[in-house]
Design an enzyme around this catalytic site. Structure first.
Site: not given
Ligand SMILES: *Cc1c(COP(=O)(O)O)cnc(C)c1O
Length: 379
Positions: A195, A46, A98, A170
């Site tokens: 992504k 962890r 998001y 982000d």
């Molecule tokens: C998908 C996404 C998230 C969340 O991420 P997860 O891996 O699905 O928890 C946050 N911000 C953006 C812009 C995203 O596309």
């Protein structure tokens, strides 16, 4: 070292045991000690794991940060950042966010006494007017999802510094190939590595990268104390993904441009949201802070309803109807009923997420096939 080289070699070295060029998947929870505390840098997975460490170091390198932290999902990474705060603290965030981030802020952390302001961030004044002594964090997403607005990271970072606020960006949509928020003055970069960083739609993961040791230490403490880490196999997969990030992104951008231009020229299309267009309201900022404009595009067809949008999406054959984005394959989604369903309709429509909006994650297939597919689906 330049960016493309960093994606492959940044903070990486062959494994010490046998010289493996890719780090082994250290599928272990614990590590033998010769005497209590006598270990080789790893005690319990962890806290640390060598495969995850290799990935975290790679992430730090490509974002021009000093410290990387990987989590079990993007939302777990955001959750860790919010845990820097205390009841009474306030956060200023973009309104075109998001959906899962909005839900985490509005339905989880708001219950713990944290207050959120969701605003446009079109101008710096929008932000200044929300700042008060309780403000601690500014949360920015750019390009925004799904409207592809661009927020000026450098301008926001100036305000953040002036008021001693933490600025988190982000960077999921842009990736460090297109923009590096830490270089523009942000304190924390966050990724849904699910992504583009992973890039192959086969793993769910999140990441944070920071420059400052003090902030990194606080986040490492939270990562270990709350425990939302990712496993070694997933770490290996995302590390492998990062090694081709630059070549994939280059093609995502080329295909994105071709698809955006095709849609813009189509008689049945009302609006195409893509920051590469000169008429895009934030095109100048995009040109300044991004290397290119990416493969994320949203559009609305003329006089269309919820049902019309669904019909187009269901007719697509090369694009897959699915949540998510950033993989090698092209995806199409309907934000109002999918990614943004957790945002009330009224809130949603204020930022442009109307029922007829369709979002595309343009993949790296032959672009002629993508355009042909859109042609037959839109008609
Ligand atoms: C998908 C996404 C998230 C969340 O991420 P997860 O891996 O699905 O928890 C946050 N911000 C953006 C812009 C995203 O596309």
């Amino acid at each position: 070292m330049k960016f493309n080289t960093k994606t492959i070699h940044g903070n990486q070295k062959p494994d010490e045991a046998y010289g493996a060029v890719m780090p082994p998947i250290y599928q272990t929870s614990t590590y033998a000690q010769s005497t209590p505390g006598g270990h080789k840098g790893f005690e319990y997975s962890r806290t640390h794991n060598p495969t995850r460490k290799a990935l975290e170091d790679a992430m730090a390198s490509i974002e021009n940060g000093n410290y990387g932290l990987a989590f079990g999902s993007g939302l777990a990474a955001i959750d860790a950042v919010l845990k820097l705060l205390k009841p009474g603290d306030e956060v200023i965030s973009t309104n075109d966010l998001y959906g899962g981030t909005y839900r985490l802020f509005n339905q989880i952390f708001s219950n713990f006494g944290i207050k959120f302001h969701f605003i446009g961030m079109g101008t710096v004044e929008d932000i200044s007017s929300c700042i008060n002594p309780n403000t601690k964090l500014i949360w920015v997403e750019t390009p925004t999802n799904p409207m592809m607005n661009i927020i000026d990271i450098e301008a926001v970072s100036k305000i953040a510094k002036q008021h001693q606020l933490i600025l988190a960006v982000d960077n999921t949509f842009a990736t460090p190939y297109l923009q590096r928020p830490l270089d523009l003055g942000a304190d924390i970069v966050m990724h849904s590595a699910t992504k583009y960083l992973g890039g192959h739609s086969d793993v769910v993961m999140g990441a944070l990268v920071v420059k400052e040791k003090l902030l990194a230490d606080k986040l490492y403490f939270i990562q270990n104390a709350s425990g939302a880490i990712c496993g070694p196999m997933d770490s290996f997969l995302v590390l492998r993904g990062i090694k081709t990030l630059h070549v994939r992104m280059q093609r995502h951008c080329e295909n994105g441009r071709a698809v955006a231009e095709y849609l813009a020229g189509h008689s049945k299309i009302e609006n195409v949201y893509w920051p590469g267009f000169e008429h895009h309201p934030n095109h100048e900022i995009a040109k300044r802070q991004m290397k290119d404009f990416g493969g994320m595009i949203s559009f609305v067809t003329k006089d269309s309803s919820f049902k019309d949008a669904i019909k187009i999406i269901e007719s697509l054959k090369v694009f897959t109807l699915a949540e998510s984005l950033g993989g090698v394959e092209s995806l199409a989604g309907h934000p109002a009923s999918m990614t943004h369903a957790s945002i009330p309709k009224e809130e949603r429509e204020k930022s442009g997420v109307v029922d007829a909006l369709i979002r595309l994650s343009v993949g790296i297939e032959d672009v002629e096939d993508l355009i042909e597919d859109l042609k037959q689906a839109i008609g």
